[in-house]
Scaffold this motif. Structure first.
Motif, short mmCIF file in Angstrom:
data_model
loop_
_atom_site.label_atom_id
_atom_site.label_comp_id
_atom_site.label_asym_id
_atom_site.label_seq_id
_atom_site.Cartn_x
_atom_site.Cartn_y
_atom_site.Cartn_z
N ALA A 42 7.31 -31.00 58.17
CA ALA A 42 7.92 -30.74 59.48
C ALA A 42 6.86 -30.78 60.58
O ALA A 42 5.81 -30.17 60.45
CB ALA A 42 8.61 -29.39 59.45
N LEU A 43 7.15 -31.50 61.64
CA LEU A 43 6.26 -31.55 62.81
C LEU A 43 6.52 -30.37 63.73
O LEU A 43 5.69 -30.03 64.56
CB LEU A 43 6.52 -32.83 63.62
N ARG A 44 7.69 -29.81 63.61
CA ARG A 44 8.07 -28.63 64.41
C ARG A 44 9.11 -27.87 63.59
O ARG A 44 9.51 -28.33 62.52
CB ARG A 44 8.63 -29.06 65.76
N ARG A 45 9.56 -26.75 64.12
CA ARG A 45 10.59 -25.98 63.43
C ARG A 45 11.88 -26.80 63.39
O ARG A 45 12.29 -27.35 64.41
CB ARG A 45 10.82 -24.66 64.18
N ILE A 46 12.49 -26.90 62.23
CA ILE A 46 13.73 -27.66 62.09
C ILE A 46 14.85 -26.68 61.78
O ILE A 46 14.74 -25.85 60.88
CB ILE A 46 13.60 -28.73 60.98
N LYS A 47 15.92 -26.77 62.57
CA LYS A 47 17.03 -25.84 62.42
C LYS A 47 18.00 -26.31 61.33
O LYS A 47 18.11 -27.51 61.07
CB LYS A 47 17.79 -25.72 63.75
N PRO A 48 18.71 -25.37 60.70
CA PRO A 48 19.71 -25.77 59.68
C PRO A 48 20.72 -26.76 60.29
O PRO A 48 21.16 -26.57 61.41
CB PRO A 48 20.40 -24.45 59.32
N GLY A 49 21.05 -27.79 59.55
CA GLY A 49 22.01 -28.78 60.02
C GLY A 49 21.38 -29.95 60.74
O GLY A 49 22.00 -31.00 60.90
N GLU A 50 20.14 -29.78 61.18
CA GLU A 50 19.45 -30.85 61.91
C GLU A 50 19.07 -31.97 60.95
O GLU A 50 18.68 -31.72 59.81
CB GLU A 50 18.17 -30.27 62.53
#
Ligand SMILES: [Zn+2]
Length: 162
Positions: free
Chosen positions: A100-108
């Motif tokens: 991950a390059l950044r925080r990834i939210k559920p569903g993304e």
């Protein structure tokens, strides 16, 4: 095999704009390793040969070695390209991983940049359907439509005056 059994804890395979894609099933922290790009290592000549037969899942790790990721068990192959990705592919030892390059939210949807060569020669820059390109093209269409509307209004005004 059903699509849901292909996933692991942090993601699943699901429908995306361009076919199938990888989607986060829980929050993924910035920098977290998401999955590995799995497959047999091919030497240069073999890679060139299978590419000419249409294999689109080749991941070149050096001038000499390429990973053939076409097996469906390689879930990383479902991660789509984006020009504004939230993940990246990186090398570790002789492996290729996605993090991950950044925080990834559920569903993304989990995406990474396939590289300019792939974008130019395989996808085609004008054909890219990633979120950023789709939004950019929609904005260009709206701007063109607005410009046309203004031009039409100006022409109508001129006609009324004359
Ligand atoms: Zn794009």
């Amino acid at each position: 095999m059903s699509l849901s059994t292909l996933g692991t804890k942090s993601f699943r395979v699901g429908r995306s704009r361009t076919g199938l894609g990888l989607f986060a099933t829980r929050e993924i922290k910035k920098g977290a390793r998401i999955t590995r790009y799995r497959g047999p290592l091919l030497d240069h000549d073999t890679a060139v040969r299978v590419e000419s037969r249409g294999n689109r899942y080749l991941f070149e790790i050096s001038d000499d070695w390429t990973i053939d990721g076409k097996a469906r068990s390689n879930v990383a192959r479902y991660a789509n390209h984006s020009c504004n990705p939230n993940a990246e592919a990186y090398y570790y030892g002789r492996g290729v991983y996605i993090r991950a390059l950044r925080r990834i939210k559920p569903g993304e949807e989990i995406t990474y940049h396939y590289g300019m060569d792939y974008l130019r020669n395989v996808i085609g820059i004008a054909n890219c359907r990633c979120g950023r390109c789709v939004r950019r093209k929609a904005r260009m269409r709206r701007e063109r439509a607005a410009k046309l509307k203004r031009a039409t209004a100006r022409a109508a005004k001129r006609r009324r005056r004359s």
